[in-house]
Design a protein around this motif. Structure first.
Motif, PDB file in Angstrom:
ATOM      1  N   LEU A 188       7.062  -4.387 -13.275  1.00  0.00           N
ATOM      2  CA  LEU A 188       8.246  -3.970 -12.533  1.00  0.00           C
ATOM      3  C   LEU A 188       9.168  -5.130 -12.202  1.00  0.00           C
ATOM      4  N   ARG A 189       8.673  -6.360 -12.342  1.00  0.00           N
ATOM      5  CA  ARG A 189       9.471  -7.559 -12.085  1.00  0.00           C
ATOM      6  C   ARG A 189      10.069  -7.562 -10.681  1.00  0.00           C
ATOM      7  N   GLY A 190       9.287  -7.103  -9.680  1.00  0.00           N
ATOM      8  CA  GLY A 190       9.748  -7.151  -8.300  1.00  0.00           C
ATOM      9  C   GLY A 190      10.843  -6.170  -7.961  1.00  0.00           C
ATOM     10  N   ASN A 191      11.029  -5.138  -8.778  1.00  0.00           N
ATOM     11  CA  ASN A 191      12.075  -4.149  -8.531  1.00  0.00           C
ATOM     12  C   ASN A 191      11.702  -3.280  -7.336  1.00  0.00           C
ATOM     13  N   SER A 192      12.328  -3.518  -6.184  1.00  0.00           N
ATOM     14  CA  SER A 192      11.967  -2.774  -4.975  1.00  0.00           C
ATOM     15  C   SER A 192      12.404  -1.324  -5.049  1.00  0.00           C
ATOM     16  N   ARG A 193      13.345  -1.015  -5.954  1.00  0.00           N
ATOM     17  CA  ARG A 193      13.723   0.381  -6.116  1.00  0.00           C
ATOM     18  C   ARG A 193      12.588   1.173  -6.733  1.00  0.00           C
ATOM     19  N   ALA A 194      11.779   0.537  -7.554  1.00  0.00           N
ATOM     20  CA  ALA A 194      10.616   1.211  -8.119  1.00  0.00           C
ATOM     21  C   ALA A 194       9.557   1.462  -7.061  1.00  0.00           C
ATOM     22  N   LEU A 195       9.547   0.634  -6.027  1.00  0.00           N
ATOM     23  CA  LEU A 195       8.550   0.780  -4.970  1.00  0.00           C
ATOM     24  C   LEU A 195       8.639   2.139  -4.302  1.00  0.00           C
ATOM     25  N   SER A 196       9.846   2.668  -4.183  1.00  0.00           N
ATOM     26  CA  SER A 196      10.023   3.975  -3.549  1.00  0.00           C
ATOM     27  C   SER A 196       9.316   5.067  -4.348  1.00  0.00           C
ATOM     28  N   THR A 197       9.435   5.027  -5.678  1.00  0.00           N
ATOM     29  CA  THR A 197       8.783   6.031  -6.517  1.00  0.00           C
ATOM     30  C   THR A 197       7.271   5.878  -6.489  1.00  0.00           C
ATOM     31  N   VAL A 198       6.783   4.650  -6.606  1.00  0.00           N
ATOM     32  CA  VAL A 198       5.334   4.422  -6.584  1.00  0.00           C
ATOM     33  C   VAL A 198       4.747   4.880  -5.255  1.00  0.00           C
ATOM     34  N   THR A 199       5.421   4.527  -4.155  1.00  0.00           N
ATOM     35  CA  THR A 199       4.955   4.942  -2.829  1.00  0.00           C
ATOM     36  C   THR A 199       4.942   6.459  -2.711  1.00  0.00           C
ATOM     37  N   ALA A 200       5.982   7.112  -3.234  1.00  0.00           N
ATOM     38  CA  ALA A 200       6.062   8.570  -3.154  1.00  0.00           C
ATOM     39  C   ALA A 200       4.961   9.235  -3.966  1.00  0.00           C
ATOM     40  N   ILE A 201       4.621   8.673  -5.124  1.00  0.00           N
ATOM     41  CA  ILE A 201       3.543   9.247  -5.942  1.00  0.00           C
ATOM     42  C   ILE A 201       2.216   9.146  -5.205  1.00  0.00           C
ATOM     43  N   ILE A 202       1.928   7.967  -4.659  1.00  0.00           N
ATOM     44  CA  ILE A 202       0.651   7.774  -3.966  1.00  0.00           C
ATOM     45  C   ILE A 202       0.571   8.667  -2.735  1.00  0.00           C
ATOM     46  N   ASP A 203       1.627   8.640  -1.916  1.00  0.00           N
ATOM     47  CA  ASP A 203       1.589   9.432  -0.690  1.00  0.00           C
ATOM     48  C   ASP A 203       1.730  10.918  -0.983  1.00  0.00           C
ATOM     49  N   GLY A 204       2.469  11.267  -2.040  1.00  0.00           N
ATOM     50  CA  GLY A 204       2.604  12.680  -2.405  1.00  0.00           C
ATOM     51  C   GLY A 204       1.280  13.271  -2.858  1.00  0.00           C
ATOM     52  N   THR A 205       0.537  12.511  -3.662  1.00  0.00           N
ATOM     53  CA  THR A 205      -0.790  12.972  -4.080  1.00  0.00           C
ATOM     54  C   THR A 205      -1.712  13.084  -2.873  1.00  0.00           C
ATOM     55  N   GLY A 206      -1.638  12.092  -1.990  1.00  0.00           N
ATOM     56  CA  GLY A 206      -2.429  12.166  -0.766  1.00  0.00           C
ATOM     57  C   GLY A 206      -2.054  13.362   0.079  1.00  0.00           C
ATOM     58  N   SER A 207      -0.780  13.754   0.055  1.00  0.00           N
ATOM     59  CA  SER A 207      -0.326  14.878   0.859  1.00  0.00           C
ATOM     60  C   SER A 207      -0.873  16.211   0.363  1.00  0.00           C
ATOM     61  N   ILE A 208      -1.270  16.261  -0.901  1.00  0.00           N
ATOM     62  CA  ILE A 208      -1.952  17.467  -1.386  1.00  0.00           C
ATOM     63  C   ILE A 208      -3.260  17.639  -0.619  1.00  0.00           C
ATOM     64  N   GLY A 209      -3.980  16.530  -0.450  1.00  0.00           N
ATOM     65  CA  GLY A 209      -5.199  16.572   0.355  1.00  0.00           C
ATOM     66  C   GLY A 209      -4.899  16.895   1.806  1.00  0.00           C
ATOM     67  N   ALA A 210      -3.778  16.356   2.321  1.00  0.00           N
ATOM     68  CA  ALA A 210      -3.390  16.652   3.699  1.00  0.00           C
ATOM     69  C   ALA A 210      -3.118  18.131   3.890  1.00  0.00           C
ATOM     70  N   ALA A 211      -2.621  18.787   2.838  1.00  0.00           N
ATOM     71  CA  ALA A 211      -2.377  20.228   2.908  1.00  0.00           C
ATOM     72  C   ALA A 211      -3.676  21.014   2.791  1.00  0.00           C
TER      73      ALA A 211
END
Length: 483
Positions: free
Chosen positions: A408-431
């Motif tokens: 990603l070469r330090g692209n912080s804009r990509a961080l938003s997508t990666v964070t959303a994937i991890i937390d979104g998958t976790g949110s399935i368990g939260a549901a």
């Protein structure tokens, strides 16, 4: 002397902490009022002028006065969590393309509105399950604006340091929000539970206004201002979420180079694709692990006050106050997990050890946790630390590690997508967690705890490959590279 941009960093860290505290603060009231919506009416004094002849349910709030009230509670919880899980996968995409200040402001204002509308159900005497389920779902959808945006803000700003420790302390906003939400809702729950929603709704809407006027999301703007106004640039340029050699071996596949270029990272303007983020090594394992870890955490978030009220026979306010100890333990657990993983370089191993220890602690809490007040307090603190520690570490430091992978070469804009994937998958368990608790709890609380212990074990198994690679690294074995 601290540089001027350091003050901006500290202020941004404080603001994002405050913002996400308000997000969690507004989620908590639904768990506190459950024990008020369905009570043991036989222990209360019936008003002499009350119409109706049902002495068992006269004090309950329709439609939660029926025998299936736990299933209805689970449905209301799940409407929020399913909407949150679905929305989270899209939230990161929007977060990369919309100014974060506007994105957070709109999210907090709408969340405040929907939270207040839930409370108005008390004053308008609304007894439709669909009313509460609908506005819970809408609240879940708009609350997805929070996590990817605040992580991206921190990624844009904060100076280099101990990633696990710093983000472990910062991530205590989750538990602080839960604690404040419990205490605020508990003040009104026995008298007018509508205010248990309205007050948190006003608070999160107010923080949305603060966000609009005070959040500076792009560090480069301030650096430019410092050069123009003061004729100097602050030396603290390196962002927190810069790639480092720590954990690089774990998150790299054997065919990838682990070396980090000394050249400045290329400034990316194109956001990473969803599939591209999924291909980052380690994203799938930690996402699925978080699914089960968050299942356990959110089951406690939504059902612990009712469990304490039913098993330990506390009144609604006392049960809500007692449940905050779980989140106090969570604060300590998140910080300890960050410190240990910083010192050892083993994010996966730290999570795995805490999850392994959590399983027997959950079993003990269910069997001996209510024997005395001291036992209850001690077990809640320990269980909170062991359950929320891995959850906190994965959603912060691990997301930062994966969101700044070498590709990603330090692209912080990509961080938003990666964070959303991890937390979104976790949110399935939260549901799934609160829903399963609502379905299983009528058969006995023992079965609910067996479900939680099983989820903990599955979370451990999903990290086994990464743990194996970390252990090999500690033993001096490094992956062989092609070419």
């Amino acid at each position: 002397r601290l540089g001027r941009s350091s003050w901006y960093r500290g202020f941004t860290l404080f603001l994002t902490f405050l913002f996400y505290t308000s997000y969690h603060l507004s989620r908590k009231p639904i768990s506190i009022i459950k024990s008020q919506l369905h009570r043991n009416c036989s222990t209360l004094i019936r008003p002499p002028n009350l119409n109706g002849t049902d002495n068992e349910t006269w004090c309950d709030w329709v439609p939660f006065d029926q025998d299936n009230y736990k299933t209805l509670f689970g449905a209301v919880d799940n409407s929020f969590l399913v909407a949150y899980a679905i929305g989270m996968f899209f939230s990161g995409i929007f977060g990369e393309r919309v100014p974060l200040r506007y994105y957070l402001t709109i999210g907090m204002l709408l969340s405040g509105l929907f939270t207040c509308l839930l409370g108005l159900g008390f004053y308008l005497n609304i007894h439709s399950i669909w009313y509460y389920a609908f506005f819970q779902a809408m609240n879940g959808l708009v609350q997805t604006t929070g996590w990817p945006a605040v992580v991206a803000c921190v990624g844009n700003w904060f100076g280099k340091g101990k990633r696990g420790f710093i983000m472990g302390v910062w991530n205590s906003h989750t538990s602080v929000g839960n604690i404040l939400g419990s205490l605020i809702a508990g003040v009104f729950v026995s008298s007018a539970w509508g205010m248990s929603f309205i007050v948190p709704g006003i608070i999160i809407a107010s923080t949305g206004v603060l966000c609009f006027f005070f959040l500076v999301e792009i560090a480069a703007l301030v650096r430019t201002m410092l050069i123009v106004v003061y004729g100097q640039e602050d030396n603290e340029k390196e962002p927190l979420l810069q790639n480092s050699s720590s954990n690089e071996e774990i998150f790299s596949s054997p065919g990838q180079s682990n070396s980090i270029s000394s050249e400045p990272a290329e400034e990316h303007t194109k956001a990473i694709s969803f599939c591209g983020a999924l291909r980052i090594p380690g994203v799938m394992e930690f996402s699925l692990c978080l699914l089960f870890a968050k299942l356990v955490s959110y089951t406690f978030l939504y059902w612990l006050p009712l469990y304490i009220a039913n098993v330990a026979h506390f009144d609604p306010k006392e049960a809500g106050d007692m449940s905050t100890l779980f989140d106090v333990g969570g604060i300590v657990g998140g910080i300890v997990a960050g410190l240990v993983s910083d010192q050892t370089g083993g994010r996966a191993s730290t999570c795995c050890v805490m999850l392994i220890l959590a399983a027997p602690m959950l079993f003990l809490y269910n069997h001996i946790g209510q024997h005395s007040l001291a036992t209850t307090i001690g077990m809640l603190l320990v269980c909170g630390a062991l359950v929320n520690g891995p959850y906190a570490l994965i959603t912060t430091a691990v997301s930062a590690d994966l969101g700044t992978h070498e590709s990603l070469r330090g692209n912080s804009r990509a961080l938003s997508t990666v964070t959303a994937i991890i937390d979104g998958t976790g949110s399935i368990g939260a549901a799934l967690g609160p829903l399963l608790a609502g379905l299983i709890s009528p058969t006995g609380w023992n079965n609910v705890f067996f479900m939680l212990i099983t989820a903990d074990i599955l979370a451990c198994l999903l990290l086994s490959r990464l743990v194996y690679k970390e252990v090999r690294g500690w033993c001096g074995h490094s992956p062989r590279h092609r070419g």
